[in-house]
Design an enzyme around this catalytic site. Structure first.
Site, PDB file in Angstrom:
ATOM      1  CG  HIS A 156      -0.103  -1.087   2.961  1.00 45.95           C
ATOM      2  ND1 HIS A 156      -0.475  -0.215   1.837  1.00 45.95           N
ATOM      3  CD2 HIS A 156       1.121  -0.728   3.618  1.00 45.95           C
ATOM      4  CE1 HIS A 156       0.578   0.510   1.861  1.00 45.95           C
ATOM      5  NE2 HIS A 156       1.608   0.203   2.702  1.00 45.95           N
ATOM      6  CB  SER A 191       4.423   0.927   1.168  1.00 45.40           C
ATOM      7  OG  SER A 191       4.334   1.442   2.616  1.00 45.40           O
TER       8      SER A 191
END
Length: 553
Positions: free
Chosen positions: A368, A238
């Site tokens: 994610h 991320s």
């Protein structure tokens, strides 16, 4: 074992030339390649420091080019013809990226000292009367050292258990100690800004890269019984994937770079983000000062950039690169990331190192930053090849059909066949005065994606667009002026039940859940007639349609 050397000429000769062409795999199958020995990391942070880089263009004179810039074309207009010329061409790309995208990465400070133990690394920096210190935790694998090591940003990257099982140590690096998030651009905080000033125009990603370079400095100065200075990798997911991407590009001592799901401001090409529907460039620029201040003038016009991220991929060449991506979250820009990988892979191929790059988005789990079974084996193979020198597995391009980019749509240049002769112009000492990066103010004109409700009449209107994934979403809100200019605005909306805002940018908010009021910040309250600005927020929970209202504060 891999032969290690500080010069590109030596490294390029040890890479096998028999590499099959890289291509998109609709069914996400590996592309077979020959499996040469890994290209060694450099013995220096920047091999091109001695290259003479011509004058860089001014932001106001940059032409618009919808295609990706030619990575083989020098600033003087000529294309490189030999592998040896790549060293100084890379130096040009580095300077362009610093000036227009990330901000300058200063060279090694006057004094860098510290310690390396089996549990921690300490770093002390002094430069021109200013000093700073930070530390990182160390986790050693079983066995006896010295060990290669992978720097893991924020404890959030590739599977640390798999890293240690492969025989590498883990360096847990806290990027916020070097460049803190949640600070305004004119008052950045952290060790980097303690040394170079809180108003430095260098963004957080480059500050984080500077911090890792200083860790490597300390490892180089240690007695070498615990960690090896010639075998360092980096990973993050991320926002920390953005950091890992930049760290690997800007320090040639990094042998293996492994960014994961890095999203906008990471691997995806800037030119592709607006059309893909990923987090907008204005959103990424405003969410945190990740990018350099100068990038603010390009959030609505990325086609004016003289560089793009395929060239950041190329800056890693011929060293190991393993990009892991998620095709299930459009907000991450996986299609644009695949184009960056394919474009950069052309440079790898031209340097005879096509087997040293992997891009992998063929995954089933859409969460994610999840630990994925698909990546465990290639992760350990990459560590064995680039850090331990015991493997020779070839890289692979495994692009999911859910988010497959087409490089042919983005380039109007062809990959040259590079000879092995000397560069046409030998490197010389660079100018004593580096290019300056002018400060900018955040833009009030974001990317050109139109709002769902165009402005009409006087006053202001607001429209919301959402990119969602399982367990969270990012909302971008466009505030538009009508026939008259707006001087200050307030947007109200009600979040879906159970949703909680974790961060917001380009606006102040009254709450984190339920009915929330957003008001302008100092730099975006004035909107000219017919103009607009954007703010955004990230939230946990499930997204649902939101109807905003807009009025005076």
């Amino acid at each position: 074992m891999t032969t290690r050397s500080g010069r590109f000429k030596i490294r390029s000769t040890i890479v096998a030339l028999a590499v099959t062409a890289l291509a998109i795999t609709a069914a996400a199958t590996s592309i077979p390649k020959a499996a040469p020995a890994a290209a060694a990391a450099s013995g220096v942070e920047d091999e091109g420091a001695g290259c003479a880089v011509p004058g860089l263009p001014d932001a106001g004179s940059l032409p618009t080019n919808a295609k990706l810039p030619d990575p083989f074309k020098k600033l003087d207009g000529a294309r490189i013809t030999t592998t040896a010329e790549w060293q100084c061409r890379r130096a040009e790309i580095k300077k362009l990226a610093e000036k227009f995208v990330y901000g300058e990465k200063p060279a090694k400070p006057a004094s860098v000292t510290g310690t390396v133990s089996s549990t921690a690394i300490t770093v002390n920096v002094t430069h021109q009367g200013r000093s700073a210190a930070f530390s990182a935790k160390v986790e050693l694998p079983s066995g006896s050292g010295p060990f290669p090591a992978v720097v893991v940003l924020g404890g959030f990257g590739a599977d640390t258990a798999a890293i240690k099982a492969a025989g590498a140590a883990v360096i847990n690096y806290d990027p916020y100690a070097v460049g803190k998030e949640g600070t305004p651009r004119n008052n950045k905080q952290g060790a980097f800004y303690s040394v170079y000033g809180s108003s430095s125009t260098t963004g957080l990603l480059m500050a984080w890269a500077w911090g890792v370079s200083r860790i490597i400095d300390v490892i180089e100065q240690s007695n070498g019984t615990i960690l090896r200075a010639d075998a360092t990798g980096v990973t993050g997911c991320s926002r920390f994937g953005k950091g890992a991407f930049v760290i690997g590009a800007f320090d040639q001592r990094i042998a293996l770079t492994m960014p994961i799901e890095s999203g906008s401001a990471g691997a995806p090409i800037f030119r592709g983000i607006p059309g893909e529907g990923a987090q907008s460039l204005s959103s990424a620029y405003g969410e945190q000062p990740w990018l350099g201040d100068a990038f603010g003038t390009f959030t609505g016009s990325p086609a004016r950039l003289p560089v793009d991220t395929h060239e950041m991929v190329a800056m890693v060449a011929p060293r190991g690169l393993f990009i892991m991506d998620n095709p299930h979250i459009v907000n991450l820009g996986p299609k644009s990331a695949s184009v960056a990988a394919l474009g950069g892979a052309e440079v790898y191929k031209a340097l005879g190192a096509g087997a040293n790059i992997t891009y992998w988005s063929d995954i089933q789990d859409g969460n994610h930053c999840a630990n994925r079974a698909e990546w465990r084996t290639p992760l350990q193979q990459h560590i064995q090849k680039y850090l331990l020198g015991t493997g020779n597995a070839a890289g692979a391009i495994r692009i999911s059909s859910k988010a497959a980019g087409n490089l042919a749509e983005w380039r109007d240049w062809q990959t040259p066949v590079l000879g092995s002769g000397p560069p046409s112009t030998p490197p010389t000492t660079p100018p004593t005065t580096p290019p300056t990066i002018p400060p900018t103010t955040p833009p009030t004109t974001p990317p050109t994606t139109p709002p769902t409700s165009p402005p009409t009449g006087s006053g202001c209107t607001a429209a919301v667009s959402v990119n969602a994934w399982t367990g969270g979403f990012v909302a971008t809100v466009r505030v538009s002026a009508g026939a008259a200019a707006v001087n200050g605005w307030r947007v109200g909306l009600t979040l879906p039940a159970g949703a909680t805002i974790t961060n917001a940018w380009n606006a102040d908010r009254s709450a984190t859940s339920g009915a929330v009021q957003f008001t302008n910040v100092a730099y975006n309250g004035s909107i000219p007639a017919g103009g607009y600005t954007e703010f955004g927020f990230q939230a946990t929970g499930t997204s649902a349609p939101m109807t905003p209202t807009c009025g005076s504060p």
